[in-house]
Write an enzyme that holds these catalytic residues in place. Structure first.
Site, PDB file in Angstrom:
ATOM      1  CG  HIS A 186      -2.449 -22.390 -44.044  1.00  0.00           C
ATOM      2  ND1 HIS A 186      -2.280 -21.899 -45.326  1.00  0.00           N
ATOM      3  CD2 HIS A 186      -3.767 -22.693 -43.932  1.00  0.00           C
ATOM      4  CE1 HIS A 186      -3.443 -21.911 -45.954  1.00  0.00           C
ATOM      5  NE2 HIS A 186      -4.361 -22.390 -45.134  1.00  0.00           N
ATOM      6  CD  GLU A 244      -2.993 -26.414 -45.624  1.00  0.00           C
ATOM      7  OE1 GLU A 244      -3.577 -25.412 -46.061  1.00  0.00           O
ATOM      8  OE2 GLU A 244      -1.787 -26.406 -45.256  1.00  0.00           O
TER       9      GLU A 244
END
Length: 278
Positions: free
Chosen positions: A115, A194
């Site tokens: 992430h 992302e």
């Protein structure tokens, strides 16, 4: 197969400490989320869609205790350490870290790795040592992914480009995929994309055309791995994301962005309903 992930980050912190948890007392927070979502997810076909909820480590036991028999909710942790315990070897010399064995013992079968917040943390640490090679971060993440998959855990591996990397996004994403997945059994891996440059207040969200372009690129590079949108699956983009054939799901975090912002189970279920169309 569709993959609908929930990253609960540190949403357990109450407002008086600067957090957004208005849902439950912190000791009951994990239990409350599972108990308020599993029934609403139970009517979906588990052969067609999976629901994984990534909890901060402190809440995994109460979340696991709330699982009903046959619950559609799968528990995930927020990354794992790059080394693990072993029989006859290291039995737990990992102060502050999260070995795979501890997570499996707590009932976890999935993890989110790479992430952007984890990448930033790792980059910040190695930058203090004068290292500027972003490949070092990908190599560390690769060790985490390999340990997780070798121990039977499913992995959501996040990749993404920053604003200053937009001109060479193909190189950036290619390196993240090539290095991060080297030697990995990718049958246990889903990619989370992302668009870091478009996430956050005041930024323009990535549009359907751009997301589609990236998804096609990732599938080409990885030989067709499933990819989900990691830039925030929300009520206002659920139908758009569902209309992209190359996107296989999404990552939900906050469900409310105005007023008493935070995560609310009923809004989470509504986002899923909008995305799946039922």
């Amino acid at each position: 197969m569709k993959h609908l992930y929930l990253n609960l980050k540190r949403f357990d912190v109450p407002p008086e400490y600067g957090g957004v948890n208005r849902l439950a007392p912190i000791q009951d927070w994990g239990r409350s989320i599972v108990s308020q979502t599993q029934d609403g997810l139970s009517h979906y076909d588990s052969s067609q869609v999976e629901f994984v909820q990534f909890f901060p480590e402190a809440h995994l036991l109460s979340a696991a205790a709330a699982l009903k028999k046959g619950s559609p909710v799968e528990l995930g942790c927020q990354s794992v350490y790059r080394m693990n315990t072993s029989v006859g070897g290291n039995f737990g010399a990992f102060t502050t870290n999260r070995p795979v064995s501890a997570m499996k013992a707590m009932g976890v079968n999935a993890t989110i790795i790479g992430h952007c917040e984890e990448r930033n943390d790792k980059m910040g640490i190695i930058s203090e040592a004068g290292v500027t090679d972003t490949g070092a971060v990908n190599r560390l993440l690769n060790k985490e992914i390999r340990l997780a998959t070798e121990n039977g855990m499913k992995v959501l591996y996040c990749i993404g480009e920053k604003e200053e990397e937009l001109e060479n996004w193909q190189d950036v994403l290619s390196r993240q995929l090539r290095i991060g997945l080297e030697g990995v059994d990718t049958s246990k891996v889903v990619i989370g994309y992302e668009p870091i440059w478009s996430i956050g207040p005041g930024k323009t969200p990535a549009d359907k055309e751009y997301i589609t372009k990236i998804a096609r690129f990732v599938k080409e590079v990885t030989g067709g791995l499933d990819i989900v949108y990691g830039g925030g699956l929300k009520a206002d983009n659920a139908e758009m994301l569902a209309s992209i054939p190359e996107i296989d799901g999404g990552l939900i975090a906050l469900t409310r962005f105005n007023g008493e912002i935070g995560f609310y189970p009923e809004e989470y279920l509504e986002i899923i309903r909008l995305y799946l169309g039922k």
